[in-house]
Design an enzyme around this catalytic site. Structure first.
Site, PDB file in Angstrom:
ATOM      1  N   ALA A 156       1.051  -0.924  -0.004  1.00 19.81           N
ATOM      2  CA  ALA A 156      -0.163  -0.263  -0.059  1.00 19.81           C
ATOM      3  C   ALA A 156       1.071   1.066  -0.012  1.00 19.81           C
ATOM      4  CB  ALA A 156      -0.766  -0.003   1.258  1.00 19.81           C
ATOM      5  N   CYS A 157       1.815   1.338   0.749  1.00 25.04           N
ATOM      6  CA  CYS A 157       2.506   2.530   0.914  1.00 25.04           C
ATOM      7  C   CYS A 157       3.315   2.644  -1.187  1.00 25.04           C
ATOM      8  CB  CYS A 157       4.297   2.068   1.775  1.00 25.04           C
ATOM      9  SG  CYS A 157       4.861   0.544   1.421  1.00 25.04           S
TER      10      CYS A 157
END
Ligand SMILES: Cc1cc2nc3c(=O)[nH]c(=O)nc-3n(C[C@H](O)[C@H](O)[C@H](O)COP(=O)(O)O)c2cc1C
Length: 187
Positions: A156-157
């Site tokens: 997700a980062c």
């Protein structure tokens, strides 16, 4: 055999939405599911979602009225405890015996020699590869905790690496396999 009972514990990870899909699948397949959530998990999903999926109120606060002994009694109820998603913070707390919330207190009173406790980590790859986290995973395994190892890939980062929650379908298959094996041993 009565319906298997899963004590499904969620912590503060973006992967909470995947855990909701797994909870839904378990319920649809006849499992009884009681959820426990950290305050962090409730930043990602609401109490109404967890109660709506399971038909049971989520357990969050060990000091909540009328739930004074749930941090012990829910362990007696469970056939399997699953921490999914497990944040780096909670994984490291459990490995150090810190019982300052419902998830931590339940872990401290869980009989690891008698019943399965499984952990599915979900976190940024640097958090996962940190020596604190790797040391905690080893320690937890030495206490008979089963780690459902995370997968590698897009995170997700925006980075790539290990730490993605094991696919809910695979976790579901592992649970089905475990209870099918237990049924065979009883026959
Ligand atoms: C958007 C967002 C996503 C996060 N995702 C994760 C995650 O996947 N894994 C993780 O270990 N921490 C993640 N964190 C950080 C945790 O929420 C934080 O460490 C928290 O203290 C965990 O508390 P808990 O384990 O008690 O729920 C995230 C934080 C934010 C703001």
């Amino acid at each position: 055999m009565s319906k298997p009972r899963i004590l499904f514990q969620l912590t503060g990870s973006i992967a909470c939405f995947k855990a909701c899909a797994l909870i839904s699948k378990l319920v649809q397949n006849g499992y009884e599911v009681q959820t426990v959530a950290t305050q962090g998990a409730l930043e990602f999903i609401g109490r109404a979602t967890l109660e709506g999926l399971t038909g049971r109120p989520v357990f969050v606060d060990i000091y909540e009225p009328n739930r004074a002994m749930d941090h012990i009694h829910l362990n007696r109820w469970a056939d399997l405890a699953l921490l999914c998603p497990a944040s780096a913070s909670t994984l490291n707390r459990l490995a150090n015996g810190i019982g300052d919330d419902a998830v931590g207190a339940l872990f401290l009173s869980y009989q690891l020699n008698e019943k399965p406790y499984w952990i599915a980590p979900a976190m940024n790859h640097l958090m996962y590869l940190h020596p604190a986290t790797q040391g905690s995973i080893q320690k937890l395994q030495s206490w008979k905790v089963r780690i459902l190892h995370p997968e590698s890939g897009h995170q997700a980062c925006g980075e790539e690496g290990p730490g993605r929650l094991m696919e809910p379908e695979k976790i579901f298959a592992a649970i089905e396999e475990f209870f099918a094996g237990r049924l065979r041993r009883q026959e």
